[in-house]
Enzyme design. Structure first.
Site, short mmCIF file in Angstrom:
data_model
loop_
_atom_site.label_atom_id
_atom_site.label_comp_id
_atom_site.label_asym_id
_atom_site.label_seq_id
_atom_site.Cartn_x
_atom_site.Cartn_y
_atom_site.Cartn_z
CG ASN A 125 27.81 0.81 -2.46
OD1 ASN A 125 28.13 0.21 -1.43
ND2 ASN A 125 27.85 2.14 -2.53
CD GLU A 126 25.49 3.52 0.67
OE1 GLU A 126 25.76 3.01 1.76
OE2 GLU A 126 25.60 4.73 0.43
CD GLU A 146 34.27 4.03 -1.35
OE1 GLU A 146 33.72 3.87 -0.25
OE2 GLU A 146 33.71 4.58 -2.32
CB CYS A 160 30.15 6.04 -3.48
SG CYS A 160 28.75 6.26 -2.39
O1 AHR Z 1 32.16 4.38 3.40
C1 AHR Z 1 32.01 5.62 2.79
C2 AHR Z 1 30.78 5.68 1.91
O2 AHR Z 1 29.63 5.49 2.67
C3 AHR Z 1 30.68 4.62 0.87
O3 AHR Z 1 31.38 4.94 -0.28
C4 AHR Z 1 29.23 4.55 0.58
O4 AHR Z 1 28.84 3.29 0.14
C5 AHR Z 1 28.60 4.95 1.88
O5 AHR Z 1 27.63 5.90 1.71
#
Ligand code: AHR
Length: 825
Positions: A554-555, A222, A424
């Site tokens: 994503n979550e 990321e 995120c």
């Molecule tokens: O890994 C860091 C963050 O943690 C990611 O962007 C998110 O998906 C999670 O909350």
């Protein structure tokens, strides 16, 4: 298992005590409130009373449900909540998200322990009329109660005692769990003061061998902590496109603007930013430099300086246009901090339209913090954009490539897949910030940079093409993750009438969004005659990338808005590309509303794989080794997309690494369910870290793998595709001891090698006897050990060759991870 037993015993005691204590009560008063002082950030608290006068806090002040609206942390407020029973008997809770007349939130619960997904409304009038009426009535009945000596205001309701009992047990169980999960090695000296060396005897049972996935260990990439620009992406110029903007940092830093990292020098030299005739509308700002007298120049500081090595070549490119009607010559120089020239080249600036010019700069000496200077003659005016400097030596020599040492450190993990672009970053901070893969391919000057939600700027130079190419270069499966039509539920003030939060792409725009997702698959796999296959070929890759997986979401908060959009995208991908395995999402935790609702939706839709996330204390890993043993094998498979052990202070050290190693042994054992796992986050640049711990830290010249990195690497290097169960007899069955010694035995069918992994998170040595008699094994064995003090952050494993006999009877050092690899004869 042991945790279960202990927990069971504990609950029996609690139940017995509660019965004895409250045997005459069959109903009680319950008071629901939040703390005014912290604007309800601690969530909804309960107190109970048998006479409505004296109140017993449950907890004290345990948060049974917390507001999930707004950004992580301070924005999640629960103000003036009301609690009442709905017509069907289920509990309803409504609260304000800010001051008076602010948006409101709603949730419900059958037992005040389990809560449904929260929903948010602009104001109370937006609630269904019947609910709005009940809320108004409940509001008028809010009253005061003194809890723990403090007058609080909240809702008071009469409830059956069993409900209060359930709340008390929930709090006690949580407290007990937190105590276990909060165990750290700091108390080991006391906890294990009388512990003698332990012995374990392992007896494999080949008849129970099972196939496990061969993609288990992967990497999560990321763009967080400057992982891309200033990090893995080898570009050395910061803000090359002059597109930095104060909004990237939500106007908290006015120096973060189009001129960030650039300085004009020389008498009468003026730097301005223009956008009247850009190279491309996606990149519509450029610099205009006007010189007065001599010595006029524009220089770039790079990302914390520009690191160059003596004798190495650096490719300079820039778009330039002279605005005086006459051509002009620019001198490009690399300078050290004392102003000495390290490299120089001349580039011409034509008096016509924008032209891309290139030159090569060869560094005369090694410097960690050089700057690039573009010098102009007196009286010149030029427009400049996309000023770029790349080391010729990138990973595998790729143009627009990746930093060699960093990319190599990722390759050395032997990841079977790479997830991208987050996290995120994939679903973005508000709808307009959702990551759009189409903005990240094609010529660099036509890519659309954007605000990075971690508070900086993404040039998109490391985009989808570079990502797929990297995967291919290191033999990893690409696992792109697209937003499920909703942005992050922790979004700030971006693009939503409620001022943030999850919201969703308007349904009228969903067809076009879904088409973008389908186009991504065509771009990756389509032949060169398809529209997007052609675009891939034009970028220099006519061969398909053989994409097999795609993550959707994503979550996310599993709201109706999410479920509707996820289902639309999922069905469309399944219909058009049945060969692609879709990965769904089940929230940010290993339990709770999103986890439950996410799993429910995935089960209903038969989503093949779901993405789980959890960042937890080492103790969670120690005491949850049966987490996946309990999973229903007939449901979706699991991709553990983000996980890490978090200690106070958030180090990545031997203690966290061993906890992760313990977990990885359980993932191998459950490799028939857990198909993939990736530690997160991967990269962090020193001085630009928004999230800790990370796996690899770096600065401009050095890569610093953590201790945890080596655990991931050892699991990546020594993966297997067959798991061999075994019975293990421990000399000490105390769960605190047993749970700190973990092992797994796998076989790699390609090489035939057998791999035994052993973790010892105890302060004493453990002697392990493994019965390998049923295998025909070579006499020489490769043994790798990572060992040290729990707080060690930069340990490196040590490899040795030992005899089979030694491997069959080994001593595991205190706080160690051992991998034994043996060939079959
Ligand atoms: O890994 C860091 C963050 O943690 C990611 O962007 C998110 O998906 C999670 O909350």
């Amino acid at each position: 298992m042991m945790v279960k037993k202990i927990t069971g015993l504990f609950l029996c005691v609690v139940v017995f005590c509660c019965r004895a204590w409250c045997q005459d009560l069959d109903s009680a008063w319950l008071f629901a409130y939040t703390k005014v002082q912290n604007e309800g950030r601690g969530g909804l608290h309960f107190a109970w009373s048998n006479d409505g006068q004296g109140w017993h806090a449950i907890g004290p002040e345990f948060g049974f449900v917390k507001s999930d609206y707004g950004r992580w942390g301070s924005e999640k407020r629960m103000i003036a909540p009301v609690l009442f029973a709905g017509a069907d008997g289920a509990w309803q809770c409504v609260w304000n998200l800010g001051g008076k007349n602010s948006p409101v939130a709603y949730t419900g619960s059958p037992d005040l322990v389990h809560w449904i997904t929260q929903s948010y409304y602009l104001n109370e009038q937006e609630l269904k009329p019947a609910l709005a009426q009940q809320v108004a009535a409940a509001r008028s009945q809010r009253q005061e109660a003194v809890v723990l000596g403090v007058p609080e205001t909240g809702s008071r309701v009469k409830v059956p005692w069993s409900l209060v009992d359930g709340l008390i047990k929930k709090e006690q169980l949580t407290r007990y769990r937190n105590q276990l999960w909060g165990e750290t090695t700091r108390e080991d000296a006391l906890r294990f003061a009388s512990l003698k060396p332990v012995s374990v005897s392992i007896r494999p049972d080949r008849s129970r061998s099972k196939k496990i996935g061969d993609l288990l260990v992967g990497a999560f990439f990321e763009d967080i902590n400057y992982a891309a620009d200033g990090g893995l992406y080898a570009e050395l110029i910061q803000n090359r496109d002059f597109e930095y903007h104060p909004s990237d940092r939500e106007y908290r830093d006015q120096s973060w603007n189009h001129q960030k990292a650039w300085t004009a020098s020389g008498a009468g030299t003026v730097l301005t930013i223009d956008s009247t005739a850009p190279i491309h509308p996606n990149n519509n700002h450029y610099a205009v430099l006007r010189t007065g007298g001599s010595g006029g120049a524009l220089s770039n500081e790079g990302f914390d300086g520009i690191a160059v090595k003596a004798g190495e070549r650096y490719d300079l490119s820039l778009f330039v246009r002279s605005l005086t009607g006459r051509g002009v010559k620019l001198t490009a120089r690399l300078m050290d901090k004392d102003g000495a020239v390290i490299a120089s080249a001349v580039v011409s600036g034509p008096a016509t339209a924008w032209r891309k010019q290139t030159a090569v700069l060869t560094a005369a000496k090694t410097v960690a913090d050089a700057r690039l200077e573009l010098a102009l003659p007196p009286g010149a005016t030029v427009a400049l954009d996309m000023i770029s400097l790349f080391p010729r030596k990138t990973f595998k020599g790729r143009k627009n490539g990746l930093r060699e040492d960093l990319a190599q450190s990722i390759a050395d993990l032997h990841p079977r897949f790479i997830r991208f672009p987050g996290g995120c970053v994939a679903h973005g901070d508000g709808i307009e910030n959702i990551y759009n893969w189409k903005n990240t391919i094609g010529p660099l000057e036509a890519r659309k940079p954007q605000r990075n939600l971690w508070g900086y700027h993404q040039s998109m130079g490391l985009g989808y093409f570079e990502y797929f190419r990297f995967c291919e270069d290191i033999g990893a499966q690409p696992v792109p993750v697209v937003a499920a039509g909703v942005p992050c539920q922790n979004s700030g003030l971006h693009g939503h009438p409620l001022g943030g939060q999850q919201c969703g792409i308007p349904l009228k725009d969903m067809d076009s969004y879904i088409q973008d997702v389908l186009d991504l698959v065509e771009w990756a796999n389509g032949d060169v005659h398809t529209k997007w296959g052609k675009a891939r070929a034009a970028a220099g890759h006519p061969e398909p990338f053989h994409l097999k997986y795609i993550g959707i979401g994503n979550e996310d908060l599993i709201s109706d808005v999410f479920a509707e959009r996820f289902t639309m995208i999922y069905n469309a991908v399944k219909k058009k590309y049945p060969e692609i395995t879709v990965i769904g999402t089940v929230g940010p935790f290993f339990e709770g509303t999103d986890y439950e609702q996410g799993w429910k939706l995935a089960t209903e839709l038969r989503v093949p794989v779901v993405d789980e996330h959890y960042y937890v204390a080492p103790g969670w890993f120690i005491y949850n080794q049966d987490f996946y043993d309990k999973y229903d094998r007939s449901k979706s498979k699991v991709y553990l997309g983000e996980y890490a052990a978090h200690l106070p202070g958030r180090p990545n050290n031997l203690e966290t690494a061993l906890a992760e190693a313990i977990h990885l042994t359980t993932l191998e054992r459950n490799g028939d369910v857990v198909q993939m796992a990736s530690y997160a986050p991967l990269l962090a640049k020193e001085g630009h870290t928004q999230w800790s711990p990370d796996l690899i830290y770096f600065n401009n010249s050095t890569v610093k793998p953590t201790t945890g990195y080596y655990v991931q690497q050892l699991f990546g290097r020594h993966a297997g595709d067959v798991y061999i169960p075994a019975t293990a007899l421990y000399s000490d069955n105390n769960e605190k001891v047993r749970n700190r010694v973990a092992w797994s035995l796998v076989q790699d069918t390609k090489s035939g090698d057998l791999v035994l992994k052993l973790v010892n998170l105890l302060p004493v040595s453990v002697s392990v006897t493994t019965d390998l008699a049923g295998f025909r094994l070579a006499q020489r064995v490769q043994k790798t050990v990572l060992q040290g003090n729990p707080a060690d952050r930069a340990l490196v494993p040590v490899e040795a060759t030992v005899s089979l006999k030694e491997a069959e009877k080994m001593t595991l050092e205190p706080y160690s991870f051992t991998v034994v690899r043996v060939k079959q004869q």
